[in-house]
Structures are given as structure tokens and as C-alpha cells.
Design an enzyme around this catalytic site. Structure first.
Site, PDB file in Angstrom:
ATOM      1  N   GLN A 263       0.839  -1.203   0.000  1.00 20.31           N
ATOM      2  CA  GLN A 263       0.000   0.000   0.000  1.00 20.31           C
ATOM      3  C   GLN A 263       0.868   1.245   0.000  1.00 20.31           C
ATOM      4  OE1 GLN A 263      -3.391   0.328  -0.333  1.00 20.31           O
ATOM      5  NE2 GLN A 263      -2.999  -1.819  -0.794  1.00 20.31           N
ATOM      6  N   HIS A 266       2.334   3.201  -3.045  1.00 17.78           N
ATOM      7  CA  HIS A 266       1.511   3.983  -3.982  1.00 17.78           C
ATOM      8  C   HIS A 266       1.923   5.458  -3.984  1.00 17.78           C
ATOM      9  CE1 HIS A 266      -1.339   1.269  -5.770  1.00 17.78           C
ATOM     10  NE2 HIS A 266      -1.539   0.679  -4.607  1.00 17.78           N
ATOM     11  N   GLU A 331     -10.396   0.941   2.930  1.00 15.27           N
ATOM     12  CA  GLU A 331     -10.539   0.507   1.543  1.00 15.27           C
ATOM     13  C   GLU A 331     -10.225  -0.991   1.431  1.00 15.27           C
ATOM     14  OE1 GLU A 331      -7.482   2.116  -0.921  1.00 15.27           O
ATOM     15  OE2 GLU A 331      -8.546   1.724  -2.799  1.00 15.27           O
ATOM     16  N   HIS A 332      -9.078  -1.397   1.986  1.00 11.50           N
ATOM     17  CA  HIS A 332      -8.665  -2.807   1.971  1.00 11.50           C
ATOM     18  C   HIS A 332      -8.505  -3.299   3.400  1.00 11.50           C
ATOM     19  CE1 HIS A 332      -6.655  -1.000  -1.698  1.00 11.50           C
ATOM     20  NE2 HIS A 332      -7.327  -1.987  -2.262  1.00 11.50           N
ATOM     21  N   ASP A 365      -5.933  -6.452  -6.372  1.00 15.05           N
ATOM     22  CA  ASP A 365      -5.587  -5.340  -7.267  1.00 15.05           C
ATOM     23  C   ASP A 365      -5.609  -5.781  -8.725  1.00 15.05           C
ATOM     24  OD1 ASP A 365      -5.180  -3.645  -5.174  1.00 15.05           O
ATOM     25  OD2 ASP A 365      -2.991  -3.846  -5.144  1.00 15.05           O
ATOM     26  N   HIS A 424     -53.278  17.321  -8.187  1.00 18.95           N
ATOM     27  CA  HIS A 424     -52.921  15.927  -7.928  1.00 18.95           C
ATOM     28  C   HIS A 424     -54.180  15.129  -7.563  1.00 18.95           C
ATOM     29  CE1 HIS A 424     -48.773  17.326  -7.774  1.00 18.95           C
ATOM     30  NE2 HIS A 424     -48.326  16.121  -7.488  1.00 18.95           N
TER      31      HIS A 424
END
Lengths: 435, 435
Positions: A263, A266, A331-332, A365, A424
């Protein structure tokens, strides 16, 4: 030089504040970028292809001749698929096949039924007409991202998929083009940045207008997507990547360290957190980090990310660990434990869960099948992975018989009059039977 | 005074441009409102309840004593449910039951499977933890909106539903409170405007922070939702209401006129369009409009809406009519024809379709079952009605065996190295078996 990654113990008096500090995400927008992007969008809307050509020449240093030259013909994609190494081509095809198979299970079909009253009710499901896929160019060229964004749209039945990718100094990444061929992209244009997003949102003589724009990009691209949202749909605006690894202390510390690195490599804002119940294990992972970091190609980025936003956390017990996970809404999430299937149902918020010691986050991934576009920055509290459902939409169906028009009309009339909406009420009352 | 509603014939040379003119939606945001809202949100984040009290006293002219007094106890809702007329209570309960029954069919369940390779893959579906429902107060008090926003969240399994509703000069609408009781709202606070949205997004000592905010509101509320989006999720920002009626010329022209009125009475920006293949029928609907309008309670609003954004369109044939419908992507579509089930599948973009002459759009507003929160302003090209799916989210599940970790790891390693992400590759490679 030792890595000064935070080590937190949940028994510490100020643990809660320290943990919040780790999660703190300064997500302020840059007003200069917002203004520049607004200018580019307005210009593309006004001048169309001429603006695209200007920006492409200026920002991408690509001396493109005319708007026609922005189109990458289908044959060029197929050529790239042929030209890349066989090993890479096979890997892309395996990945595409697995991603397709998983996403097939997400497709939703239309349904209808007639209720006991005799009213037909239903939901008609249709794909979007046309989707735009932004693909970054240059250094950060990710063929996996082409597969992950394009395949769900194709599985949803989107008839036309338009990809834009910048060609810095005229150069295109062969792996990206090969992935576009394999994913079945219909058209490709070498445009990038905010100008590409503007062209997809509003259309030019060359680039067709789409209904939704997906795909990652830099701060300009993200800002442009935010500004065109409403005119078209967009996927999420992704924040830095994150992983939380929950470990029972019986996984090889080097595996855990490498998972945190994957991670952290990145970018410097990426977040990697270990939660363990065993302080000794935390120490051993710390040692593995020290040992392995110097050998990593992206050591400076990994170090910066770990020192900035990483943490090795020792939690009191499993309940507390799970509640920390739900607080992060990562996220993960790796459940690097003996009994991951018992713990997973207790996780309320996560983009994707990787169960067991043998499931590295990186298989998600690339090739496990589920999407790698996942909610970041705690948005897993309310968001889902990119999926087929992002490219399908629903239309409600209602059909009254004369009888049910009478019955439902009476209820509608009462409620409409209660809200003071008399037209209506009268519209319903016209369908009530005269007795 | 005759109504000067546009009459368009698709055979006219400039029809396309005229039709686009009818659809043109000036959706510019007011920068003064944006700035005021940004100030309110910042103030609520800084001062919490104190800010809520200040704004409530000032904007709602409600001299509330302390933050505790902003809470409406559950008993007060039940009291309202008892106090309203029996006919209204019954109508609300019938509507709630039908809306619940329809939405039960939208619920998505978790799934998982083990593929031929031995990898466990799946999707874990969970409800959001806490949802905020904004309800306008004062004149525009819509109990139906409480049902339509709350029930899908409840069906999704959201454990806590928080409603905010302003109490202008301390007054609350009994029908709205009764609807809150029937829908099972968990907490109610008498706060409105941008301050309510800010409180829901960030939380105060009194109002809990939520994960998603839904519900209609004025320009300040819409702007506030836009500004907090990302911090929390929001539903759509709704534009003016719209209906397209496609008629084969054999429905009572007064029914069609009244259906157009029922949209037009919402506000002066509402849009009502008739598409017919028969110019004589168009004329007869025009006459019915002239005849019925003077008797309508909201005649001035209806007239303004019809003259501003209404149209009576004669199309050449059914193909053209359907393509006009898809161009509009209307929020509401009435197929006032003999064979509506044959035409519906050709409609690619619409929020809801009302099939056949007996199905007035207003039954969908109140009690047919499907949601009345629908995509407006052409966003049906990419959006769906509010539904249970808006309150559920998904988490991907991946579990490799040692064998599949080996196989998938090899593919992931090739692709990661292709993208220059070496820690990714090594994380996968650590799980590859040594041979």
C-alpha cells in the site's frame, strides 16, 4: 536509519486521540486548481476540438496535427495486444476473464409482478448508453485500471465505451492499449487532464458526450470530475490508498510487512495500519519493516508513507480490534488470522476483505475477480466497490387496472388534499368510478 | 385569458431547436447562497448546538430554550398519529404498507461462491449505520416524502433514522409527525435549513452524525447537501418536477390536461409535456386546458409553468415519439396508450413509467408502491429512483487457498511488475510455493 512508524497501544490513556490523529485526512481542495479547471472546462465547451488541440499541445507537449489525429484506431490497440510480451498478454487475459466472471454475478435483471390488488409493479433495468473511461498516461500507467473500469460497464451492457488517455510527447503505453483491446473499449482518444473530462461531459465534434465518467486521475482530473458532476455521473473521487491488516500474530511478519509496503508504495499519503492483539508480534513486524525496507525499489516513498500515516496498533481484544476497523472503514482489509470467515461478518464497513494469511491484498488489485476501485477515506461507511450496478439504472413500472385505479385513486386523493395539491387529487379522482 | 403553451410539430423545419429550447434548464448556482451556506456549515462545525440554537431562533423565529428542546420525543409522534383524521391516518398506513411491500423486493442479499480454482469470492451486503432525513417545514409539508425517504432505509435495515424538520415559529405539521411515527423514524429534531444539514453531516452534542442525508429542501438545503457531499453521502439534488405524457389520442383530453396540471402545480419551473401522434388530439387537450384551468386552486402557478416550460408536441410516428422521450429522459412518463407494455421496453431513460390510461402519475406520488424520489433534469440517463440499494453497501470478499494464492500470485506478480509496483509483486510472490 530506522523507520519511525507510530506504535500505538489501545491501553494508553490518550489512545483514542492518537488513533484519530492517524486517520486525520486533510482533504482541502486547492482553489487555484479549481479555478484553472473551471477555465479549461468553459473553454472546451466554447471552442470544442480547437481547445482540446491547444491543451494537448501545451500540457502534453504532443504536437498533434488535427482533431482526427486524437483518435487511436482499433487496429492500434490490437497491434499493441500482439506486441507485448506473451507473459504479460496471458496475465492480462487471465485477469480480464476472472474479473468478468465475478462481475457477471452482479448484474441485476428487470422484474415485475402483479400484486394481490391487481396492480402491475416492476423495475426495468437498463444499461447506460455511453460511458467515458479516463486513463492516466505517463509514469503512472495502469493497465489493470483499464480492465477494472471497463469490464463492469461491458458486463452491464453499455453499448459504447470511450477511453481517453494522454500521450505525453506523443507516447502511449503499450500495456494500456493492450488492456483496452482485451476489455473491448470502443473508442480511444489521446486527450488527458481536465480537458478530457470536459470533452467527455459536454462532447466536441470529435469526442462524443458520455453519460458517466469513471477512472482515476491527478488533482486536475479529480477536480474536473467534481465540476461536471450533475451534467454527467461520475464514479467516486478516490483518496489515497489504504490497508488495515488484522493479524492474530501467527502470520510470517515479513508477509505482513510486505503487505503494508504494497500500500505504502503507492504514494506518500497512502495509509498502512497493522492491528494485532500481540505486542510481541507488533515488534516483530516492526523489525521486518526495518530489515526489508532498504531492499525496496520505492523505499523513500514507502518510508514517507509509513512515517506519515502508518501505524502498528496493539489492541486489547478482538472486539476492540473489530471496532477500530469499523471506525477506519478501510478501503482494503486483510484478516490475516486463522478463522477469517468468523470475523468478516462483524466488519460493517470495508471496501474489500482479504480473508486468511494466504490472501495478499495485491491479488485483489489485479486478478482475483472483484473490483480494485474501492471506497477510500472512510467512505466505505456509505459506498461500494465499483460494480456492474454503477452502469445500470432502474425505471419504476406501475400499471393500474380500472379497479385498482379506483382504489389507489381514493388513497392518493386523501393524501394529495392533505398536502394541498388539488390538481394531484383531481387527477386521481378522474379515474375513480362513479357509483 | 388563453394559456399560451407552446405547440410544436415535429414536421416543422426548426423543430429540433425548438424542442431543445423547451428542455433548456438554467441550473446556475447562486454564489451568494453558496457563500452563506459555507458560513453556516463552518459555524455549526465550530460551535455545534450553540450555532443550531442561534440559527433556529433567527431563521425559524422559534424561541427555543436549549438544545434539549430541539428533540421531539417519540410520544409526540404517536400523539400526532392518533390526532389526525382517521381517513388521513388510514391513507398514510395504506401508502406505507404498499411502499414497504414494493421496496422489500429491492433488497439485495450477500452472496459468495468458490470458483473452479478454489478461490472463495463474494459480496457482503450491509446497511448504512445511520441515515439523516431532511423534511421541509412550513407551507410545503409533505408527509408522503417522509414515507418515501424513510421506508427504503428501514427496509435496507438501517438501525437508526434521524429526521430534522424546521418548526417555523414553533409550529410542526401533524401529518408529517404522524408519517414519521408510521415510517418508524428513530429520532426527530426541529432544526431546518443548511444548519440541519451541517449538524447531520458533522454531528453536534445533540444531533448525531449520520452517514447519508436524504430528502428534499430549498436552495439552501440543496447547496448544503452539495457542500457536505464526501463527508457524508447524499441522495440526488432534485431539479423541478417533470412529466411527459405520450398519448395515442384515445384518452379523455380532460384526464391528460389534469395530469399535466398535477405536475405544473408544483412550481413555476415544473415541466409538463404532451407528445401525441394526432394533431386533433393535441388541439382537444389544449381546449381542455383552457376549460379546466380557471377552476384550479393553483391556477397562477399552473399557468406560469405551462407557459414557461410546457409543450404540446405532435410527433410523426411512434418511433419519433419514443426517441423524443429518450432525449428528455423524463422523471415521470405516462404511456396513455392502448398497448403500454409494448412501448415500455423501448424507453431507455425515465424515472418511472405509468402504463395505460388508468394509471395517473399521482398514484406513484403517494401510494402505488414505487418511490416518488426520482431522477430529474435528464439525469434518468444515469440515475435510478431512490431505493433500498441507496441504503445498502457492498464489501468484496476474497479468500485464497495456498494453491490459489500460488496461481493468482503468479499472475498478479507479472502485472504488478509491468506497472512498476515491486512491493505489490513481492507481496504476491511471498505466497508462491517454492518448488
Amino acid at each position: 536509519m530506522s523507520v519511525s512508524i507510530r506504535r500505538l497501544d489501545s491501553r494508553a490513556a490518550d489512545f483514542a486521540a492518537q488513533f484519530e490523529g492517524v486517520l486525520d485526512r486533510g482533504l482541502a481542495e486547492d482553489p487555484a486548481i479549481a479555478a484553472a479547471v473551471a477555465g479549461i472546462i468553459a473553454d472546451v465547451r466554447r471552442r470544442g476540438d480547437a481547445a482540446l488541440l491547444d491543451y494537448t499541445r501545451r500540457f502534453d507537449r504532443y504536437p498533434v496535427g488535427d482533431a482526427d489525429a486524437l483518435r487511436v484506431p482499433r487496429e492500434r490497440l490490437i497491434e499493441a495486444e500482439r506486441a507485448i510480451p506473451a507473459e504479460s498478454r496471458d496475465a492480462l487475459r487471465v485477469a480480464a476473464g476472472r474479473v468478468r466472471a465475478y462481475h457477471e454475478r452482479q448484474r441485476v435483471d428487470s422484474w415485475q409482478y402483479t400484486d394481490a390488488d391487481g396492480t402491475l409493479l416492476g423495475q426495468q433495468v437498463t444499461p447506460l448508453d455511453r460511458v467515458g473511461l479516463y486513463v492516466p498516461g505517463g509514469r503512472a500507467a495502469y493497465p489493470s485500471s483499464v480492465l477494472m473500469n471497463a469490464i463492469p460497464a461491458k458486463v452491464a451492457g453499455v453499448p459504447e465505451l470511450v477511453m481517453t488517455v494522454p500521450a505525453p510527447a506523443g507516447e502511449l503505453n503499450e500495456m494500456v492499449l493492450a488492456a483496452a483491446a482485451i476489455a473491448g473499449i470502443d473508442r480511444v482518444y489521446t486527450v488527458g487532464g481536465a480537458q478530457a473530462v470536459a470533452a467527455l461531459a459536454y462532447g466536441t465534434a470529435t469526442v462524443p458526450r458520455v453519460d458517466k465518467i469513471v477512472g482515476p486521475g491527478n488533482a486536475y482530473v479529480a477536480q474536473a470530475k467534481r465540476q461536471v458532476y450533475g451534467q454527467v455521473d461520475i464514479d467516486m473521487i478516490a483518496g489515497p490508498s489504504e490497508v488495515v491488516v488484522l493479524c492474530d500474530g501467527r502470520t510470517d511478519p515479513e508477509w505482513v510487512a510486505m503487505d503494508l509496503f504494497s500500500q505504502a508504495e503507492h504514494d506518500e499519503d497512502a495509509q498502512a495500519i497493522l492491528i494485532s492483539l500481540d505486542p510481541d508480534f507488533t515488534t516483530r513486524v516492526g523489525e521486518a519493516i526495518e530489515r526489508l525496507l532498504p531492499g525496496m525499489e520505492r523505499a523513500p516513498i514507502i518510508r514517507a508513507a509509513l512515517e506519515r500515516r502508518g501505524a502498528l496498533v496493539t489492541a486489547r481484544d478482538l472486539d476492540e480490534a473489530v471496532s477500530l476497523i469499523n471506525r477506519v472503514a478501510p478501503e482494503h482489509l486483510e484478516l490475516s488470522v486463522e478463522n477469517p470467515l468468523e470475523i468478516a461478518p462483524r466488519v460493517r464497513h470495508a471496501g474489500a476483505i482479504f480473508l486468511g494469511r494466504h490472501t495478499a491484498e495485491v491479488v485483489g488489485d489485479y486478478c482475483a475477480g472483484p473490483n480494485h476501485v474501492l471506497p477510500t477515506s472512510g467512505t466505505a461507511r456509505f459506498s461500494s466497490p465499483l460494480g456492474v450496478y454503477d452502469f445500470q439504472k432502474r425505471t419504476s413500472l406501475i400499471m393500474c387496472s380500472p379497479d385498482t385505479a379506483d382504489r389507489l385513486g381514493r388513497t392518493a386523493s386523501v393524501l394529495a388534499r392533505g398536502e394541498g395539491l388539488i390538481a394531484h387529487a383531481r387527477s386521481a379522482e378522474l379515474r375513480i368510478k362513479k357509483s
